[in-house]
Design a protein around this motif. Structure first.
Motif, PDB file in Angstrom:
ATOM      1  N   TRP A   1       0.838  -1.197   0.000  1.00  8.43           N
ATOM      2  CA  TRP A   1       0.000   0.000   0.000  1.00  8.43           C
ATOM      3  C   TRP A   1       0.871   1.245   0.000  1.00  8.43           C
ATOM      4  N   ARG A   2       0.378   2.285  -0.674  1.00  6.75           N
ATOM      5  CA  ARG A   2       0.986   3.605  -0.606  1.00  6.75           C
ATOM      6  C   ARG A   2      -0.067   4.588  -0.109  1.00  6.75           C
ATOM      7  N   PHE A   3       0.353   5.503   0.746  1.00  8.17           N
ATOM      8  CA  PHE A   3      -0.576   6.417   1.397  1.00  8.17           C
ATOM      9  C   PHE A   3      -0.311   7.859   0.973  1.00  8.17           C
ATOM     10  N   PHE A   4      -1.397   8.657   0.980  1.00  6.93           N
ATOM     11  CA  PHE A   4      -1.301  10.062   0.584  1.00  6.93           C
ATOM     12  C   PHE A   4      -2.288  10.877   1.417  1.00  6.93           C
ATOM     13  N   ASP A   5      -1.946  12.138   1.639  1.00  4.16           N
ATOM     14  CA  ASP A   5      -2.883  13.003   2.351  1.00  4.16           C
ATOM     15  C   ASP A   5      -3.886  13.599   1.370  1.00  4.16           C
TER      16      ASP A   5
END
Length: 275
Positions: free
Chosen positions: A198-202
């Motif tokens: 998984w990659r996360f972003f605001d």
């Protein structure tokens, strides 16, 4: 609680559970060539739309002889994220076909969530006419929580856009949107995060990086730990806007999320970049 039915409003005793089911058929007797059933089911814990759909597929596979899932489709039901399952099974020598659409909506109790299910069934393959009839029905759906003057506004106001966190799975080609950091960390498995699944972003599409506060443990049977998300400007990473092409399905991880499609996310990020 006050209960709204087609012809009346009444007080429903707290001991009774709502098992309402609306059934629409072509005739009064015998099996119908085409029918539609609308029902609902309680969500389990922090169920997301994808989790609910996956569990339903598993239950259908166990209950229906010769069950075969033909396709899964992301769509929108009155601006609410939905998933359609297209499948078939054998019943008394006849191959039945069903298109089932589901969306997560607010439950009767404050803070509760339930799944709305709309299923169209044919005793043979769907014809163009029956597909068109069901599509037109879905397009006409207006959900009460979206159109009531107070309820929709309350849901939208509860989740400020600035707190939204996105989680992108390249393998699943899925983009999840959560109301805040805590929800994202609670619902995305720490074991998968450790494997860089998984990659996360605001909310602005800026990368967020996991920091494990409790490591995953075990060897054969891995026990999930816990993590938090933080910005690390020193680590160069692509933004969500440049990685959005990898997602083909959008999932709102919470009924508080105000976005309903990848297109809306793309427009939001484009607007943010132009400011």
């Amino acid at each position: 609680m006050p209960y709204h039915a087609d012809h009346a409003i009444f007080e429903l005793p707290a001991q009774l559970k709502d098992k309402t089911m609306h059934v629409f058929t072509l005739g009064d007797e015998g099996p119908s060539e085409f029918s539609v059933v609308m029902s609902h089911a309680d969500a389990q814990g922090d169920d997301s739309l994808v989790n609910f759909a996956n569990r339903l597929v598993g239950e259908l596979g166990k209950a229906l002889p010769g069950f075969r899932l033909m396709s899964t489709l992301e769509l929108s039901l009155d601006n609410t994220p939905a998933i359609e399952l297209d499948y078939r099974w054998r019943s008394e020598g006849i191959m039945m076909h069903q298109r089932q659409v589901m969306a997560m909506i607010p439950g009767a109790e404050s803070g509760a969530v339930q799944a709305l299910l709309i299923a169209a069934t044919c005793r043979s393959a769907f014809t163009d006419a029956w597909n068109d009839a069901f599509d037109e029905m879905l397009d006409s759906v207006r959900l009460r929580h979206n159109n009531a003057s107070g309820a929709g506004a309350a849901l939208k106001a509860a989740a400020p856009l600035a707190s939204t966190v996105f989680a992108l799975s390249e393998r699943r080609r899925t983009l999840h949107a959560f109301a805040d950091h805590d929800e994202a960390c609670r619902k995305i498995d720490a074991r998968e995060v450790e494997q860089d699944a998984w990659r996360f972003f605001d909310a602005a599409g800026t990368p967020l990086h996991p920091d494990f506060v409790v490591p995953n443990s075990g060897t054969l049977w891995r026990k999930a730990g816990s993590y938090v998300l933080e910005r690390r400007p020193e680590r160069a990473a692509p933004s969500l806007r440049t990685q959005l092409y990898q997602a083909s399905m959008f999932v709102a991880g919470s009924p508080l999320v105000r976005l309903s499609s990848i297109a809306e996310v793309q427009a939001m990020l484009a607007q943010s970049a132009s400011c």
